[in-house]
Design a protein around this motif. Structure first.
Motif, short mmCIF file in Angstrom:
data_model
loop_
_atom_site.label_atom_id
_atom_site.label_comp_id
_atom_site.label_asym_id
_atom_site.label_seq_id
_atom_site.Cartn_x
_atom_site.Cartn_y
_atom_site.Cartn_z
N GLY A 1 0.82 -1.21 0.00
CA GLY A 1 0.00 0.00 0.00
C GLY A 1 0.84 1.25 0.00
N LEU A 2 1.95 1.23 0.77
CA LEU A 2 2.85 2.38 0.80
C LEU A 2 3.50 2.58 -0.56
N ALA A 3 3.97 1.48 -1.17
CA ALA A 3 4.61 1.59 -2.48
C ALA A 3 3.62 2.06 -3.54
N ARG A 4 2.35 1.66 -3.39
CA ARG A 4 1.35 2.07 -4.36
C ARG A 4 1.08 3.57 -4.27
N ARG A 5 1.15 4.09 -3.05
CA ARG A 5 0.96 5.54 -2.88
C ARG A 5 2.16 6.31 -3.39
N ASN A 6 3.38 5.86 -3.11
CA ASN A 6 4.60 6.52 -3.57
C ASN A 6 5.66 5.46 -3.84
N PRO A 7 5.75 4.98 -5.06
CA PRO A 7 6.66 3.88 -5.36
C PRO A 7 8.13 4.31 -5.46
N LEU A 8 8.41 5.60 -5.31
CA LEU A 8 9.77 6.12 -5.46
C LEU A 8 10.38 6.47 -4.10
N VAL A 9 11.69 6.61 -4.08
CA VAL A 9 12.38 7.01 -2.86
C VAL A 9 12.11 8.47 -2.53
N ILE A 10 11.85 9.27 -3.57
CA ILE A 10 11.62 10.70 -3.36
C ILE A 10 10.44 10.92 -2.44
N SER A 11 10.54 11.98 -1.60
CA SER A 11 9.49 12.28 -0.65
C SER A 11 9.33 13.79 -0.55
N GLN A 12 8.41 14.22 0.32
CA GLN A 12 8.21 15.65 0.49
C GLN A 12 9.43 16.32 1.09
N TRP A 13 10.25 15.55 1.81
CA TRP A 13 11.48 16.13 2.35
C TRP A 13 12.41 16.58 1.24
N VAL A 14 12.53 15.79 0.19
CA VAL A 14 13.39 16.15 -0.93
C VAL A 14 12.91 17.44 -1.57
N LEU A 15 11.61 17.56 -1.72
CA LEU A 15 11.05 18.79 -2.31
C LEU A 15 11.33 19.99 -1.42
N ARG A 16 11.28 19.81 -0.12
CA ARG A 16 11.59 20.91 0.79
C ARG A 16 13.04 21.34 0.66
N TRP A 17 13.93 20.36 0.57
CA TRP A 17 15.35 20.70 0.43
C TRP A 17 15.60 21.43 -0.89
N VAL A 18 14.90 21.00 -1.95
CA VAL A 18 15.05 21.65 -3.25
C VAL A 18 14.57 23.09 -3.18
N VAL A 19 13.43 23.30 -2.53
CA VAL A 19 12.89 24.66 -2.41
C VAL A 19 13.85 25.55 -1.61
N VAL A 20 14.36 25.03 -0.52
CA VAL A 20 15.32 25.81 0.29
C VAL A 20 16.56 26.14 -0.53
N GLY A 21 17.11 25.16 -1.25
CA GLY A 21 18.28 25.41 -2.07
C GLY A 21 18.00 26.41 -3.17
N THR A 22 16.82 26.35 -3.77
CA THR A 22 16.46 27.28 -4.84
C THR A 22 16.40 28.71 -4.33
N VAL A 23 15.75 28.91 -3.19
CA VAL A 23 15.66 30.26 -2.61
C VAL A 23 17.05 30.77 -2.23
N CYS A 24 17.87 29.90 -1.67
CA CYS A 24 19.24 30.31 -1.30
C CYS A 24 20.04 30.68 -2.54
N GLY A 25 19.85 29.94 -3.64
CA GLY A 25 20.54 30.28 -4.88
C GLY A 25 20.08 31.62 -5.44
N LEU A 26 18.77 31.90 -5.32
CA LEU A 26 18.26 33.20 -5.76
C LEU A 26 18.86 34.34 -4.95
N PHE A 27 18.91 34.15 -3.63
CA PHE A 27 19.51 35.19 -2.79
C PHE A 27 20.99 35.37 -3.12
N ALA A 28 21.71 34.27 -3.28
CA ALA A 28 23.14 34.36 -3.59
C ALA A 28 23.37 35.07 -4.92
N GLY A 29 22.53 34.78 -5.92
CA GLY A 29 22.65 35.46 -7.20
C GLY A 29 22.40 36.95 -7.08
N LEU A 30 21.38 37.34 -6.32
CA LEU A 30 21.09 38.76 -6.10
C LEU A 30 22.24 39.43 -5.35
#
Length: 434
Positions: free
Chosen positions: A22-51
């Motif tokens: 049942g768990l695999a059927r809901r999300n069969p991949l290793v990726i999770s909401q935590w990965v998306l959070r880390w990506v969002v944090v890194g993206t915002v940090c990259g935007l600030f660093a570029g500015l």
């Protein structure tokens, strides 16, 4: 006769399999909401660093026009501005404060100090202080990670990992090395904590990758090598002996630098009055050095390329290295804001090239890169991330000699580190063991 528990065991196994399915059927991949959070944090940090980088470049183009005797006026004025910013907006602290907060405040970094750090560091770096933007980027992005963690109501290691991931993203944006930036965020705390905070490694790597892509897209930096070293191929096992030799030279240079640093710190802390007096006098000292040794001005990002491409005499390179050590020391102890990793790389390159000139037959690329690695690893206690960073910045493919030199610099460093909070952590470990 013993009871037959096979049916009960089979039922338990079937229940576990069904739950897993049942768990695999809901999300069969290793990726999770935590990965998306880390990506969002890194993206915002990259935007600030570029500015931040774009604003810094605008200021640099205006202030680099001042040269020669005019620096005796411009740099003290810049020091006064820096001191006034810190006096009225608060002292943002240095990397030691970040290390303390990660260890003893559960990874919580204070965002209220960011305005002071941003303004003071922009003026410090643009005016010509020998400190780079990695320290302000790490502090500001790290505090953003704490803010995100608070919004998500994270606690304990989850909050600490989010702060470390954002720190790594800020550091990676400047150096363009996601793996090196992630390792640095853990290694700068103290080498033992690479293992203790292993849970933060994956968040740091993911956030670093996201930040790297965003920063490179905005600034077009970090794709190609930062410095163009002479070609080098690892064909001889004797090169490892040379790497160890240059590691010893780099460690000796680190001892000299720390002595100069502590001497400047004692002198400048003796000055009475508010912080802007110290920053102004430090600006005057930096201006005097820049008049006689122009390459000591700024943090060495472009100046190191001049060392690579210009045929300076060995004696001049050694004098330049000592001048750079004094410039870094006056910058940091004088209250100017910034980091000293790239300035230390510049110092190591000067010493390594001077040794290669004095001893004919030595490969100048190997001499410079190994001395750069050793002096930085000895001062910052980061041999692993130093190796990864330099191999990326200099496009030095056989990074094994760099690793050898980094480890020699690390193990021959003074027991009392330059970042005092690292010593506090080491002492706490010793107390626990006793």
């Amino acid at each position: 006769m013993l009871p037959d528990n096979r049916d009960r065991t089979d039922q338990t196994q079937r229940r576990k399999f069904s739950q897993l399915f049942g768990l695999a059927r809901r999300n069969p991949l290793v990726i999770s909401q935590w990965v998306l959070r880390w990506v969002v944090v890194g993206t915002v940090c990259g935007l600030f660093a570029g500015l931040y980088w774009n604003i810094l470049e605008l200021l640099l183009h205006q202030l680099e026009k001042f040269t020669g005797i005019s620096l005796l006026i411009v740099m003290p004025i810049a020091g006064l501005i820096i001191g006034l910013v810190i006096h009225f907006l608060g002292n943002p602290g240095e990397i030691a404060v970040i290390v303390d907060n990660i260890h003893f405040r559960g990874g919580r970094l204070d965002a209220r100090k960011n305005p002071s750090m941003i303004l003071a560091s922009l003026v410090s770096i643009a005016a010509g202080g020998s400190a780079g933007p990695e320290a302000p980027l790490v502090q500001v992005t790290g505090s953003f990670g704490t803010w995100v963690g608070d919004r998500l109501r994270l606690q304990g290691e989850d909050l600490r990992s989010m702060s470390l991931a954002a720190m790594a993203a800020g550091f990676t944006a400047l150096f363009g090395a996601p793996l090196g930036g992630a390792m640095f965020a853990l290694e700068i705390l103290h080498h033992q904590h690479i293992v203790e905070y292993y849970e933060a490694l994956m968040p740091a790597i993911v956030a670093s990758c996201a930040s790297y892509l965003v920063f490179a897209f905005i600034t077009r930096l970090g794709i190609a090598p930062t410095w163009h070293f002479p070609q080098y191929r690892l064909d001889n096992i004797d090169d490892f002996a040379l790497a160890i030799l240059f590691g010893i030279i780099g460690a000796l240079a680190a001892w000299i630098f720390m002595a100069i640093f502590r001497g400047c710190n004692r002198l400048l802390t003796m000055l009475p009055g508010p912080i802007y007096i110290r920053t102004t006098i430090a600006g005057l000292g930096l201006g005097i050095l820049a008049v006689f040794l122009p390459l000591t001005r700024y943090f060495g990002h472009e100046e190191l390329e001049s060392v690579l491409t210009t045929n300076f005499p060995a004696v001049f390179l050694l004098i330049l290295a000592l001048g750079k050590m004094a410039s870094i020391s006056m910058t940091v102890t004088g209250g100017w804001r910034g980091g000293f990793i790239i300035p230390l790389f510049f110092t190591g390159a000067c010493i390594g090239k001077a040794v290669a000139i004095l001893i004919p037959g030595l490969n100048p690329a190997l001499a410079m890169i190994c001395t750069m690695a050793a002096i930085n690893a000895a001062v910052t206690r980061t041999p692993i991330s130093t190796t990864l960073l330099l191999s990326k910045l200099a496009n030095f493919t056989p990074f094994t000699p760099i690793l050898f030199a980094s480890l020699i610099g690390f193990f021959l460093a003074p027991k009392a580190p330059l970042i005092e909070s690292q010593l506090k952590v080491q002492q706490s470990f010793e107390e626990i063991l006793e």
